[in-house]
Motif scaffolding. Structure first.
Motif, PDB file in Angstrom:
ATOM      1  N   GLY A  57      24.349  58.117  44.603  1.00 35.39           N
ATOM      2  CA  GLY A  57      23.051  58.171  45.241  1.00 35.39           C
ATOM      3  C   GLY A  57      22.230  56.947  44.863  1.00 35.39           C
ATOM      4  O   GLY A  57      22.619  56.143  44.011  1.00 35.39           O
ATOM      5  N   GLN A  58      21.110  56.794  45.553  1.00 36.15           N
ATOM      6  CA  GLN A  58      20.199  55.704  45.233  1.00 36.15           C
ATOM      7  C   GLN A  58      18.813  56.071  45.704  1.00 36.15           C
ATOM      8  O   GLN A  58      18.634  57.021  46.466  1.00 36.15           O
ATOM      9  CB  GLN A  58      20.652  54.387  45.843  1.00 36.15           C
ATOM     10  N   TYR A  59      17.836  55.315  45.227  1.00 38.81           N
ATOM     11  CA  TYR A  59      16.462  55.529  45.677  1.00 38.81           C
ATOM     12  C   TYR A  59      15.750  54.191  45.718  1.00 38.81           C
ATOM     13  O   TYR A  59      16.153  53.234  45.068  1.00 38.81           O
ATOM     14  CB  TYR A  59      15.721  56.525  44.779  1.00 38.81           C
ATOM     15  N   HIS A  60      14.722  54.145  46.540  1.00 40.69           N
ATOM     16  CA  HIS A  60      13.878  52.957  46.655  1.00 40.69           C
ATOM     17  C   HIS A  60      12.548  53.286  45.990  1.00 40.69           C
ATOM     18  O   HIS A  60      11.946  54.308  46.261  1.00 40.69           O
ATOM     19  CB  HIS A  60      13.659  52.597  48.125  1.00 40.69           C
ATOM     20  N   TYR A  61      12.123  52.423  45.074  1.00 40.30           N
ATOM     21  CA  TYR A  61      10.873  52.651  44.363  1.00 40.30           C
ATOM     22  C   TYR A  61       9.883  51.551  44.693  1.00 40.30           C
ATOM     23  O   TYR A  61      10.254  50.427  45.028  1.00 40.30           O
ATOM     24  CB  TYR A  61      11.098  52.733  42.848  1.00 40.30           C
ATOM     25  N   ILE A  62       8.612  51.908  44.596  1.00 40.70           N
ATOM     26  CA  ILE A  62       7.516  50.945  44.702  1.00 40.70           C
ATOM     27  C   ILE A  62       6.523  51.324  43.608  1.00 40.70           C
ATOM     28  O   ILE A  62       5.955  52.417  43.631  1.00 40.70           O
ATOM     29  CB  ILE A  62       6.820  50.986  46.078  1.00 40.70           C
ATOM     30  N   TYR A  63       6.354  50.438  42.648  1.00 43.59           N
ATOM     31  CA  TYR A  63       5.423  50.681  41.551  1.00 43.59           C
ATOM     32  C   TYR A  63       4.007  50.307  41.961  1.00 43.59           C
ATOM     33  O   TYR A  63       3.797  49.562  42.930  1.00 43.59           O
ATOM     34  CB  TYR A  63       5.825  49.878  40.315  1.00 43.59           C
ATOM     35  N   ASP A  64       3.032  50.789  41.217  1.00 45.60           N
ATOM     36  CA  ASP A  64       1.628  50.456  41.483  1.00 45.60           C
ATOM     37  C   ASP A  64       1.406  48.950  41.443  1.00 45.60           C
ATOM     38  O   ASP A  64       0.521  48.429  42.116  1.00 45.60           O
ATOM     39  CB  ASP A  64       0.705  51.138  40.468  1.00 45.60           C
TER      40      ASP A  64
END
Length: 144
Positions: A57-64
């Motif tokens: 699996g994988q995920y896309h993150y966006i930090y503040d």
């Protein structure tokens, strides 16, 4: 200014070939067992992330801060010193599971195990599921 890409990216290297090339026979056997366990628990196919990480699996993150990228959702790496298991996204409290696991060390998001014989595989499976469930409350997880 261009955004820096993550160093660890998905590759086309064969997971089976990578595992077969692990030198130490116990580490190689543990990698085979972990690969089977992760596929069973997640229902996903493994992919190599960088030269040594096997991800499911994988995920896309966006930090503040605006930094963003893609990361494996869960997985492991059969390193020379130990097995690095990526199941603790760093958000939830998994103390109960860890207390029942057996001999291990933890980092910010990694679990370090010398060999699978040192831990309870049922508890390790619970940790994989709990880590994924916790991660999915923060970022959409994409099956592989």
């Amino acid at each position: 200014m261009a955004k820096a890409e993550n160093k660890t990216q998905v590759t086309e290297v064969s997971v089976d070939d990578f595992i077969a090339a692990v030198d130490h026979p116990v580490r190689r056997a543990d990698a085979i067992a972990l690969n089977e366990m992760f596929m069973r628990v997640t229902g996903w196919q493994p992919r190599m992330w960088g030269p040594t990480m096997i991800g499911y699996g994988q995920y896309h993150y966006i930090y503040d801060s605006g930094r963003e990228g893609d990361c494996l959702a869960t997985g492991f790496s059969p390193r020379k010193a130990n097995l690095s298991v990526y199941i603790l996204p760093g958000y939830g409290d998994f103390g109960d599971h860890l207390a029942r696991l057996g001999k291990h060390k933890i980092g910010k998001s990694c679990l370090y195990i010398n060999k699978l014989a040192d831990v309870d595989m049922g508890v390790l499976e619970e940790l994989v599921r709990a880590g994924l469930d916790d991660l999915a409350t923060r970022w959409p997880v994409i099956p592989t």
